[in-house]
Design a protein around this motif. Structure first.
Motif, PDB file in Angstrom:
ATOM      1  N   ILE A 228      35.959  56.913  75.549  1.00 41.63           N
ATOM      2  CA  ILE A 228      36.016  55.655  76.302  1.00 41.63           C
ATOM      3  C   ILE A 228      35.899  54.454  75.357  1.00 41.63           C
ATOM      4  O   ILE A 228      36.640  53.474  75.481  1.00 41.63           O
ATOM      5  N   GLY A 229      34.964  54.539  74.405  1.00 43.80           N
ATOM      6  CA  GLY A 229      34.783  53.430  73.484  1.00 43.80           C
ATOM      7  C   GLY A 229      36.001  53.185  72.607  1.00 43.80           C
ATOM      8  O   GLY A 229      36.416  52.027  72.409  1.00 43.80           O
ATOM      9  N   ALA A 230      36.591  54.257  72.080  1.00 46.60           N
ATOM     10  CA  ALA A 230      37.752  54.103  71.198  1.00 46.60           C
ATOM     11  C   ALA A 230      38.965  53.589  71.957  1.00 46.60           C
ATOM     12  O   ALA A 230      39.712  52.731  71.462  1.00 46.60           O
ATOM     13  N   MET A 231      39.174  54.090  73.172  1.00 41.85           N
ATOM     14  CA  MET A 231      40.326  53.652  73.957  1.00 41.85           C
ATOM     15  C   MET A 231      40.177  52.213  74.429  1.00 41.85           C
ATOM     16  O   MET A 231      41.174  51.549  74.736  1.00 41.85           O
ATOM     17  N   SER A 232      38.950  51.715  74.504  1.00 45.61           N
ATOM     18  CA  SER A 232      38.702  50.363  75.012  1.00 45.61           C
ATOM     19  C   SER A 232      38.479  49.340  73.899  1.00 45.61           C
ATOM     20  O   SER A 232      38.215  48.170  74.188  1.00 45.61           O
TER      21      SER A 232
END
Length: 297
Positions: A228-232
């Protein structure tokens, strides 16, 4: 035994939940629903403007308009960013957590050092690595020149800038993954290792058959947060390259189209929905695969 008494006092917990629920609906759930609605309209970021339902036109424009090539590159960059960050960040975090779990002298100091980048903030991290990677006088470039006779442009390089952003992202959040893994490692009962030692297991076998299955919940949490963090992620890109030199991702495109692009809100809303669906697919697959390895003790 009910702590809130009788009569109307029994409803006090529900009343206390009204404010946070209202904040959640107004600032999170409501905007999420409106984003989905806007993705099917031609709404503009102009007060008082009208909007018209356009169906899937925004989604079509995302992938088949004149800028579709840049959009596909952003999606490719996002997936590369997600895979590399998730694998390397969790791998390094697990390795550091295993080392710190050996009760080394000064282990609390090392924990603080590894976790420090998490609390620095993106602006500070970008400033630090901007000076470290300065093409003219940065210490990293001096080291490159001394060791290899080579100098790099770092965040101004079309071929290497994205790789350096990935490195900074991993450096910044590895401590968070390490802390979660460390909590999982410290919850493993010591008598299991003693039983394995009696049965003749070596350190690798002990880690593979005892440690890893029992810290699988920590691994699941870290995988979820990393994906989630990398995609956001868009803030570190904004602070280092501002999307130049082939470093744009989907999250950065959403930001740029919404706040610095045209006045159209339908297109970035559609891109946000597509980004959410991609995140959802990867999260569901990752959680299902990692939860298969979880065991109870």
């Amino acid at each position: 035994m009910y702590p809130f008494g009788k009569g109307m006092a029994r409803y006090l917990p529900l009343l206390l939940l009204l404010i946070p629920m209202a904040l959640y609906l107004v600032f999170y759930f409501g905007p999420s629903v409106m984003t989905v609605i806007y993705s099917f309209t031609d709404v503009k970021n102009i007060p008082g403007s009208t909007m018209k339902f356009v169906g899937l036109e925004n989604y079509y424009d995302l992938f088949y308009s004149g800028n579709s090539g840049e959009r596909w590159r952003s999606i490719t960059n996002t997936l590369i960013f997600m895979f590399v960050v998730t694998i390397v960040q969790n791998g390094v975090g697990l390795f550091v957590a295993v080392l710190l779990n050996q009760r080394l002298r000064g282990d609390y100091f090392y924990r603080a050092v590894f976790f420090l980048p998490v609390v620095l903030g993106v602006a500070v991290v970008a400033l630090i690595w901007g000076m470290m990677f300065d093409p003219m006088s940065g210490p990293v470039n001096m080291l490159y020149d001394w060791l290899f006779g080579y100098k790099d442009m770092f965040f101004a390089s079309f071929t290497h800038a994205f790789g350096y952003i990935i490195f900074v992202q991993i450096w910044m959040y590895m401590g968070y993954s390490m802390l979660i893994f460390l909590a999982g490692l410290q919850s493993v009962p010591k008598d299991l290792y003693e039983a394995g030692y009696i049965d003749g297991t070596n350190k690798w076998q002990s880690f593979r058959h005892i440690t890893f299955p029992l810290i699988a919940p920590s691994f699941t949490v870290n995988m979820l947060l990393s994906i989630i963090g990398a995609m956001s992620t868009f803030d570190i890109i904004l602070a280092t390259t501002d999307g130049r030199f082939n470093t744009r991702t989907m999250a950065y495109d959403v930001y740029k189209e919404t706040f610095r692009g045209s006045l159209e809100m339908g297109l970035p809303s559609a891109l946000s929905v597509v980004q959410f669906l991609i995140i959802l697919v990867f999260v569901v697959v990752a959680v299902r695969q990692t939860r298969k390895r979880e065991v109870e003790y």
